[in-house]
Design a protein around this motif. Structure first.
Motif, short mmCIF file in Angstrom:
data_model
loop_
_atom_site.label_atom_id
_atom_site.label_comp_id
_atom_site.label_asym_id
_atom_site.label_seq_id
_atom_site.Cartn_x
_atom_site.Cartn_y
_atom_site.Cartn_z
N ILE A 1 0.85 -1.18 0.00
CA ILE A 1 0.00 0.00 0.00
C ILE A 1 0.89 1.24 0.00
N LYS A 2 0.70 2.07 -1.00
CA LYS A 2 1.52 3.27 -1.18
C LYS A 2 0.92 4.45 -0.41
N PRO A 3 1.74 5.49 -0.17
CA PRO A 3 1.23 6.67 0.55
C PRO A 3 0.05 7.32 -0.19
N ARG A 4 -0.78 7.97 0.57
CA ARG A 4 -1.98 8.61 0.02
C ARG A 4 -1.60 9.74 -0.93
N VAL A 5 -2.33 9.81 -2.05
CA VAL A 5 -2.18 10.89 -3.02
C VAL A 5 -3.42 11.77 -2.92
N ARG A 6 -3.25 13.04 -2.72
CA ARG A 6 -4.37 13.97 -2.59
C ARG A 6 -4.87 14.39 -3.97
N GLY A 7 -6.09 14.88 -4.01
CA GLY A 7 -6.61 15.45 -5.23
C GLY A 7 -7.37 14.50 -6.13
N LYS A 8 -7.63 13.30 -5.70
CA LYS A 8 -8.40 12.37 -6.51
C LYS A 8 -9.88 12.59 -6.28
N HIS A 9 -10.68 12.34 -7.31
CA HIS A 9 -12.13 12.46 -7.20
C HIS A 9 -12.69 11.14 -6.68
N LEU A 10 -13.34 11.17 -5.55
CA LEU A 10 -13.88 9.96 -4.95
C LEU A 10 -15.38 9.88 -5.16
N VAL A 11 -15.88 8.67 -5.37
CA VAL A 11 -17.32 8.43 -5.48
C VAL A 11 -17.70 7.37 -4.46
N ASP A 12 -18.94 7.39 -4.03
CA ASP A 12 -19.42 6.37 -3.10
C ASP A 12 -19.64 5.06 -3.83
N HIS A 13 -19.27 3.98 -3.18
CA HIS A 13 -19.51 2.64 -3.72
C HIS A 13 -19.81 1.73 -2.54
N ARG A 14 -20.86 0.99 -2.65
CA ARG A 14 -21.24 0.08 -1.57
C ARG A 14 -21.06 -1.34 -2.05
N THR A 15 -20.44 -2.15 -1.24
CA THR A 15 -20.20 -3.55 -1.61
C THR A 15 -20.25 -4.41 -0.37
N ARG A 16 -20.33 -5.70 -0.59
CA ARG A 16 -20.32 -6.65 0.52
C ARG A 16 -19.03 -7.47 0.43
N LEU A 17 -18.48 -7.80 1.58
CA LEU A 17 -17.24 -8.57 1.65
C LEU A 17 -17.47 -9.84 2.45
N ASP A 18 -16.67 -10.84 2.14
CA ASP A 18 -16.62 -12.03 3.00
C ASP A 18 -16.14 -11.57 4.37
N GLN A 19 -16.59 -12.23 5.41
CA GLN A 19 -16.22 -11.84 6.78
C GLN A 19 -14.70 -11.79 6.96
N GLU A 20 -14.00 -12.77 6.44
CA GLU A 20 -12.54 -12.81 6.59
C GLU A 20 -11.88 -11.63 5.87
N ASN A 21 -12.37 -11.29 4.66
CA ASN A 21 -11.82 -10.15 3.93
C ASN A 21 -12.13 -8.84 4.64
N HIS A 22 -13.29 -8.77 5.25
CA HIS A 22 -13.68 -7.58 6.02
C HIS A 22 -12.71 -7.36 7.17
N GLU A 23 -12.44 -8.43 7.90
CA GLU A 23 -11.48 -8.35 9.02
C GLU A 23 -10.10 -7.96 8.52
N THR A 24 -9.67 -8.56 7.42
CA THR A 24 -8.35 -8.28 6.86
C THR A 24 -8.25 -6.83 6.39
N LEU A 25 -9.30 -6.34 5.76
CA LEU A 25 -9.32 -4.96 5.29
C LEU A 25 -9.12 -3.99 6.44
N TYR A 26 -9.87 -4.18 7.52
CA TYR A 26 -9.75 -3.28 8.66
C TYR A 26 -8.42 -3.44 9.39
N ALA A 27 -7.87 -4.63 9.40
CA ALA A 27 -6.55 -4.84 10.01
C ALA A 27 -5.48 -4.12 9.20
N CYS A 28 -5.57 -4.21 7.87
CA CYS A 28 -4.60 -3.52 7.01
C CYS A 28 -4.73 -2.01 7.17
N ALA A 29 -5.95 -1.51 7.27
CA ALA A 29 -6.17 -0.08 7.46
C ALA A 29 -5.53 0.39 8.78
#
Length: 106
Positions: free
Chosen positions: A4-32
Motif C-alpha cells: 500500500i503506497k502513501p496517500r495521493v491527494r486530489g483524486k475524485h472519490l465516489v461512493d460505492h457500496r459492496t459486501r465482503l466475505d467476513q474474513e476479507n472484512h477483518e483483513t481490510l480493517y486490520a490492514c487499514a
C-alpha cells in the motif's frame, strides 16, 4: 516495503457500496489499522496495485476505454409530492363533486 503506497491527494472519490466475505472484512480493517489509513483508501490501493499487474486485463482495458460503471441516479424533489392525492387524480379543468369526490362533469 508495504504494498500500500502513501496517500495521493486530489483524486475524485465516489461512493460505492459492496459486501465482503467476513474474513476479507477483518483483513481490510486490520490492514487499514496497520498503515493508519481508512478502509476505503486500502480498497482503492488494492484495485490500483493488483489490477495494474494483470497484463491481460490492462490490454483489454486499453482496447475498451469506455466507462463500465453504472450511471448514478440523481434524486430530485418533485413538486407533485406536495399536492394531495385527491388533487392529482382530477383531470384538468374539472372540479370535484364534494359529496363523492369525483369530477362533477363525469
Amino acid at each position: 516495503m508495504s504494498v500500500i503506497k502513501p496517500r495521493v491527494r486530489g483524486k475524485h472519490l465516489v461512493d460505492h457500496r459492496t459486501r465482503l466475505d467476513q474474513e476479507n472484512h477483518e483483513t481490510l480493517y486490520a490492514c487499514a489499522a496497520f498503515v493508519d489509513e481508512e478502509p476505503d483508501y486500502i480498497v482503492n490501493q488494492l484495485v490500483e496495485t493488483v489490477l495494474a499487474k494483470d497484463k491481460e486485463f490492462a490490454a483489454w482495458r486499453a482496447a475498451h476505454p469506455q466507462s463500465y460503471a453504472p450511471r448514478r441516479l440523481v434524486k430530485t424533489q418533485h413538486l407533485s409530492g406536495r399536492v394531495s392525492a385527491r388533487t392529482r387524480r382530477q383531470p384538468s379543468g374539472s372540479t370535484p363533486d364534494r359529496s363523492t369526490g369525483t369530477p362533477a362533469d363525469a
